[in-house]
Design a protein around this motif. Sequence first.
Motif, short mmCIF file in Angstrom:
data_model
loop_
_atom_site.label_atom_id
_atom_site.label_comp_id
_atom_site.label_asym_id
_atom_site.label_seq_id
_atom_site.Cartn_x
_atom_site.Cartn_y
_atom_site.Cartn_z
N MET A 1 30.74 -7.70 -39.19
CA MET A 1 30.92 -8.71 -40.23
C MET A 1 31.65 -9.94 -39.69
O MET A 1 32.59 -9.79 -38.92
N ILE A 2 31.22 -11.12 -40.08
CA ILE A 2 31.88 -12.34 -39.60
C ILE A 2 32.88 -12.79 -40.66
O ILE A 2 32.51 -13.07 -41.81
N THR A 3 34.17 -12.86 -40.28
CA THR A 3 35.22 -13.22 -41.24
C THR A 3 35.62 -14.69 -41.13
O THR A 3 36.28 -15.22 -42.02
N GLY A 4 35.31 -15.32 -39.99
CA GLY A 4 35.73 -16.71 -39.78
C GLY A 4 37.14 -16.82 -39.24
O GLY A 4 37.66 -17.93 -39.06
N LYS A 5 37.77 -15.66 -38.96
CA LYS A 5 39.17 -15.68 -38.51
C LYS A 5 39.28 -15.68 -36.99
O LYS A 5 38.34 -15.33 -36.28
N ASN A 6 40.48 -16.04 -36.53
CA ASN A 6 40.80 -15.98 -35.10
C ASN A 6 41.22 -14.56 -34.75
O ASN A 6 41.75 -13.83 -35.60
N TYR A 7 41.05 -14.18 -33.49
CA TYR A 7 41.67 -12.97 -32.97
C TYR A 7 42.88 -13.39 -32.16
O TYR A 7 42.73 -14.00 -31.11
N ILE A 8 44.08 -13.08 -32.68
CA ILE A 8 45.30 -13.32 -31.92
C ILE A 8 45.67 -11.96 -31.34
O ILE A 8 46.28 -11.13 -32.02
N GLY A 9 45.26 -11.70 -30.12
CA GLY A 9 45.29 -10.33 -29.63
C GLY A 9 44.43 -9.48 -30.55
O GLY A 9 43.35 -9.92 -31.00
N ASN A 10 44.95 -8.30 -30.94
CA ASN A 10 44.13 -7.38 -31.75
C ASN A 10 44.09 -7.74 -33.23
O ASN A 10 43.40 -7.08 -34.01
N LYS A 11 44.85 -8.77 -33.61
CA LYS A 11 45.01 -9.07 -35.05
C LYS A 11 44.11 -10.22 -35.50
O LYS A 11 44.03 -11.25 -34.82
N LEU A 12 43.47 -10.06 -36.66
CA LEU A 12 42.72 -11.18 -37.24
C LEU A 12 43.69 -12.12 -37.94
O LEU A 12 44.62 -11.66 -38.61
N SER A 13 43.48 -13.42 -37.80
CA SER A 13 44.46 -14.37 -38.33
C SER A 13 43.76 -15.65 -38.80
O SER A 13 42.86 -16.15 -38.12
N SER A 14 44.20 -16.16 -39.95
CA SER A 14 43.62 -17.41 -40.48
C SER A 14 44.70 -18.17 -41.22
O SER A 14 44.61 -18.37 -42.43
N ASN A 15 45.72 -18.60 -40.51
CA ASN A 15 46.85 -19.27 -41.15
C ASN A 15 46.59 -20.73 -41.45
O ASN A 15 47.32 -21.35 -42.22
N GLY A 16 45.60 -21.31 -40.81
CA GLY A 16 45.37 -22.77 -40.95
C GLY A 16 44.56 -23.13 -42.17
O GLY A 16 43.96 -22.27 -42.82
N SER A 17 44.54 -24.43 -42.45
CA SER A 17 43.73 -24.88 -43.59
C SER A 17 42.50 -25.66 -43.14
O SER A 17 41.64 -25.98 -43.96
N ASN A 18 42.41 -25.99 -41.83
CA ASN A 18 41.20 -26.68 -41.35
C ASN A 18 40.06 -25.68 -41.18
O ASN A 18 40.22 -24.68 -40.47
N THR A 19 38.96 -25.97 -41.84
CA THR A 19 37.81 -25.07 -41.72
C THR A 19 36.56 -25.84 -41.29
O THR A 19 36.51 -27.07 -41.43
N TYR A 20 35.59 -25.11 -40.79
CA TYR A 20 34.31 -25.73 -40.43
C TYR A 20 33.22 -24.66 -40.52
O TYR A 20 33.52 -23.47 -40.65
N LYS A 21 31.98 -25.12 -40.43
CA LYS A 21 30.86 -24.17 -40.54
C LYS A 21 29.97 -24.28 -39.30
O LYS A 21 29.99 -25.32 -38.62
N THR A 22 29.23 -23.25 -39.01
CA THR A 22 28.21 -23.37 -37.97
C THR A 22 26.88 -23.76 -38.62
O THR A 22 26.77 -23.80 -39.86
N PHE A 23 25.89 -24.04 -37.77
CA PHE A 23 24.66 -24.67 -38.25
C PHE A 23 23.44 -23.90 -37.74
O PHE A 23 23.41 -23.47 -36.59
#
Length: 528
Positions: A1-23
Amino acid sequence: MITGKNYIGNKLSSNGSNTYKTFDPKLNLDTEWTFYEATKEEIGEAVDKAQDAFQSYKNFSGAKKATFLEAIAEEIEALGDELIQAYCKESGLPEGRAIGERGRTMGQLRAFAQLLKEGSWVEATIDTAQPDRKPLPKIDLRKMLLPIGPIAVFGSSNFPFAFSTAGGDTASALASGCPVIVKSHPMHAGTGEMVSSAVIKAAERTNMPDGVFSNLNSSGIEVGQQLVLHPKIKGVGFTGSIKGGTALYKLANERKEPIPVFAEMGSINPVVVLPSALREKGLDWAKQYAGSVMLGAGQFCTNPGLILGIKSTSLDAFTNALGDEIDKLEPTCMLHPNIHNNYEKGKNELSNQGGADVVAEYKKSVAPNHAQQKVLTVNGANFLKNPKLHQEVFGPFSIVVRCADAKELTEVLNCLEGQLTGTILGNPDELKTYRSVVDALQGRVGRLIFNGVPTGVEVCPSMQHGGPFPASTDSRFTSVGVSAVKRWVRPVSFQNWPQEELPEALQDGNPLSIMRIVDSEHTNKKLE
Ligand code: NAP
């Protein structure tokens, strides 16, 4: 599943507010996924974790790191069709290509695992002490290659698997003993996240330290810049444009502690067609080269962008045949509207240069983001005086240069910038007759090809994928094949060091049974 989050080591993380999409370039629409750009804090956390992981990871045995690399290959395969569909959606590339590239990526990981299990790659070199040497005694000295620290990897748009998240740069850095932080490519961030999930699963399964791998999202240059400037990052791997690669190279060299940047960038891959090839096989070569120029919508760093020959009726016949063959082929979808726009811009700019005539041009209307191929021809004198014609146009585009004679052909080759590959089409005797041409070509490239096409880069130990600048930033190294591991290590000498404290590779008993150079002799024997 694609969550859109970063992997910071083993942890999923999405602390930021800047988002974008792929095409999706085929549907000409955004995909359904939204990605969270990594924040400054998340970048810092990923690098800190990588540095912590390095303290243990650098000391892991080759066998242990090999199980990690093999597990990554298995986990990538286990993602199955869902991964292939994400790749196709975000790149517009066909399923067959995705499956082939996935196989190549798993093959690369396994090749590095094999290298680690064999172990001799560390270049262990031992000069034993000679206490009785006159006039001065000789001290015991032992040298081997050791990893440099956390590496930032920038993947390219055109190889979402093989030169991206778990591609050659990542595999080689992990093999060397360096943790990796990937700056995910914004055009295939979903594919990148899925591959990252496989790397993290493999890391957990094989008990690797948290932080050995991270994956950061970004849709601009800031995240990459911050990563390269971070004092704990010790090296950079990059595949992409000359502009991007040189910008990062400059940035890394301006740091208080400059670090190596191994960037593989642009190339127009000159192909020299000698008279015998034109006479005897001109039409066959025209057909093969039409296929090579068009392969993958021309989006290969080894695409033949320049074909050179000596003026003759056979060269004219070859050029016309190349045009006819290219005209027969149907345009295919490019990776992204930005790549397509750049292609159109570059193609038009070069077409408008004085002295450039059209050999072939696809003029019928095409679906969005599809690349209409074009081939131009110029004479050698025009090419020599106009450096614009030497520029890479990333896509199905090529120029045939008609040189007055072998002297002008040599001059043209000498004026080219550094290239990944150079090809000679001819018969073996002509390599002697046209020695100055061959020498000039050898001086500009990393890989010489005889009677073949430059597209298709075999992954094996003898492959050289890198060339004089700007093909790459350091022509002494390759980004393809197991020698790529040498980019992430440095030699360290141990002088008069106690046996039990030496790395195993340097101990008298040779517990790893590797090949070493002992007192100038290649051997895998123990020291008596
Ligand atoms: P790219 O634009 O050079 O981007 C590669 C990666 O580097 C991306 O993640 C990009 O991030 C990052 N980047 C680029 N410039 C940067 C900078 N100044 N500072 C920090 N990060 C930077 O390459 P691409 O996206 O693969 O393709 C674009 C063009 O590159 C193509 O049109 C083609 O001309 C060329 N290309 C050449 C080859 C080759 O091997 N010869 C291969 C692929 C592409 P952002 O996108 O987020 O900025």
